[in-house]
Design an enzyme around this catalytic site. Structure first.
Site, PDB file in Angstrom:
ATOM      1  N   ASP A 122       0.846  -1.187   0.000  1.00 23.70           N
ATOM      2  CA  ASP A 122       0.000   0.000   0.000  1.00 23.70           C
ATOM      3  C   ASP A 122       0.890   1.249   0.000  1.00 23.70           C
ATOM      4  O   ASP A 122       1.775   1.361  -0.847  1.00 23.70           O
ATOM      5  CB  ASP A 122      -0.958  -0.063   1.209  1.00 23.70           C
ATOM      6  CG  ASP A 122      -2.008   1.031   1.215  1.00 23.70           C
ATOM      7  OD1 ASP A 122      -2.986   0.922   0.458  1.00 23.70           O
ATOM      8  OD2 ASP A 122      -1.839   2.014   1.960  1.00 23.70           O
ATOM      9  N   TYR A 229      -2.010  11.130   1.670  1.00 21.64           N
ATOM     10  CA  TYR A 229      -2.914  11.403   0.549  1.00 21.64           C
ATOM     11  C   TYR A 229      -2.955  12.903   0.243  1.00 21.64           C
ATOM     12  O   TYR A 229      -2.934  13.314  -0.918  1.00 21.64           O
ATOM     13  CB  TYR A 229      -4.330  10.918   0.879  1.00 21.64           C
ATOM     14  CG  TYR A 229      -4.462   9.433   1.037  1.00 21.64           C
ATOM     15  CD1 TYR A 229      -4.721   8.614  -0.068  1.00 21.64           C
ATOM     16  CD2 TYR A 229      -4.325   8.829   2.279  1.00 21.64           C
ATOM     17  CE1 TYR A 229      -4.848   7.239   0.073  1.00 21.64           C
ATOM     18  CE2 TYR A 229      -4.439   7.458   2.430  1.00 21.64           C
ATOM     19  CZ  TYR A 229      -4.697   6.669   1.320  1.00 21.64           C
ATOM     20  OH  TYR A 229      -4.810   5.304   1.467  1.00 21.64           O
ATOM     21  N   HIS A 296      -6.813  -6.851  -0.793  1.00 20.34           N
ATOM     22  CA  HIS A 296      -5.797  -5.841  -0.505  1.00 20.34           C
ATOM     23  C   HIS A 296      -4.981  -6.228   0.724  1.00 20.34           C
ATOM     24  O   HIS A 296      -3.813  -5.849   0.848  1.00 20.34           O
ATOM     25  CB  HIS A 296      -6.471  -4.486  -0.274  1.00 20.34           C
ATOM     26  CG  HIS A 296      -5.518  -3.353  -0.064  1.00 20.34           C
ATOM     27  ND1 HIS A 296      -4.761  -2.821  -1.086  1.00 20.34           N
ATOM     28  CD2 HIS A 296      -5.179  -2.656   1.049  1.00 20.34           C
ATOM     29  CE1 HIS A 296      -4.006  -1.835  -0.624  1.00 20.34           C
ATOM     30  NE2 HIS A 296      -4.246  -1.726   0.684  1.00 20.34           N
TER      31      HIS A 296
END
Length: 315
Positions: A122, A229, A296
């Site tokens: 990730d 982010y 994931h």
């Protein structure tokens, strides 16, 4: 100065019976690149460094620390902004160039200028991609688990409706209400996203759940993770949020010249298998291993399979 971990959930992990003795887990702190980084390490030998993603922390790699600590010095830091590591207040502190420099400084501290193996999942994988592009001379091998390459991801976010839709949550993560949304009701949404399916299937235990909630509850930790982010503007395009998938420290440099293994859980609903298409244009040599029934969170769901692929690749 290392000290043996004594937390209750870690003590259980360290001392539980198994077919082979598990290496002792130790934790410590090191000051690198202006931030104090917490890490957990196991074993001795060549360095293998594991980088977690959002919203995890070093504990994501507990299975890998136990396995690779048998013949390596396996190290899993809390990345800046997470759990027990420093959490700078400035948004720019979370730009990719700073994250890459953290890893370079960690490598200098632990590997003593010898090449090491870097593994990332990730956001940890995003940092690992960027590190390999910027500092290939540091690496013996690169292993990526369900983390998009910046060149491929930029293409998908610009032109692929399926990946744009799958990435829409990133806009929420960048918004002002993200911390409240994710922490309401004792982090119920995060628990569901990360641990929900695994709690039902037995992949995660109640002990794991409490460990994650404790890490998310560290002052500033949720904001620190979300700032990855925000600072790098990662996400699909929208009218009020300029976005990009090219999170590389230098957006013009995208070639990886380190032997690379990419492991991909094909049931990932956030990062689709389209991220594997065209990857060979940026990475050489490249090995891809798909895990059809992995999501994931494949490092938790299929630790033996993931570890086996890594062992085969770095042997």
């Amino acid at each position: 100065m290392l000290r043996t971990l004594t937390g209750c959930f870690l003590a259980g992990f360290i001392t539980s019976a198994s077919a082979a003795p598990k290496p002792m887990l130790k934790d410590g702190y090191v000051k690198v690149n202006g931030v104090r980084i917490h890490y957990v390490t196991a074993g001795k030998g060549p360095v293998i460094l594991f980088l977690h993603g959002f919203p995890e922390f070093w504990y994501a790699w507990k299975n890998q620390l136990a396995e690779f600590g048998k013949d390596h010095q396996a190290i899993a830091p809390d990345l800046r902004g997470y759990n027990l590591s420093d959490k700078p207040g400035e948004l720019d502190a979370y730009r990719m160039a700073n994250l890459v420099e953290d890893i370079r400084a960690l490598a200098d501290h632990f590997s003593h200028h010898k090449k090491f193996v870097l593994v990332g999942h990730d956001w940890g994988g995003a940092v690992a991609w960027s590190f390999a592009i910027a500092h290939p001379d540091y690496l013996r091998k690169l292993v990526i688990v369900n983390a998009p390459h910046p060149g491929v991801f930029a293409r998908l976010l610009a032109s692929d409706p399926a990946q744009q839709k799958a990435s829409h949550y990133m806009l929420m993560f960048r918004g002002e209400q993200a911390e409240k949304t994710l922490s309401d009701n004792s982090y119920a949404l995060l628990v569901n996203i990360v641990l929900g399916a695994g709690l039902k299937s037995g992949v995660f235990s109640e002990e794991d759940k409490q460990a994650y909630i404790k890490a998310w509850s560290q002052p500033g930790a949720l904001t620190g993770g979300l700032n990855y982010y925000r600072a790098n503007r990662v996400g699909p395009p929208s009218a009020d949020a300029p976005s990009t998938g090219n999170f590389a420290a230098d957006p013009s440099a995208l070639t990886v010249k380190v032997p690379t293994l990419v492991i991909w859980g094909e049931k990932d609903t956030a990062l689709l298998t389209g991220n594997l298409e065209g990857l060979d244009k940026f990475v050489n040599p490249l090995t891809i291993r798909r895990i059809a029934d992995g999501s994931h969170w494949v490092i938790h769901e299929k630790p033996a399979e993931v570890n086996g692929y890594i062992h085969d690749f770095i042997r």
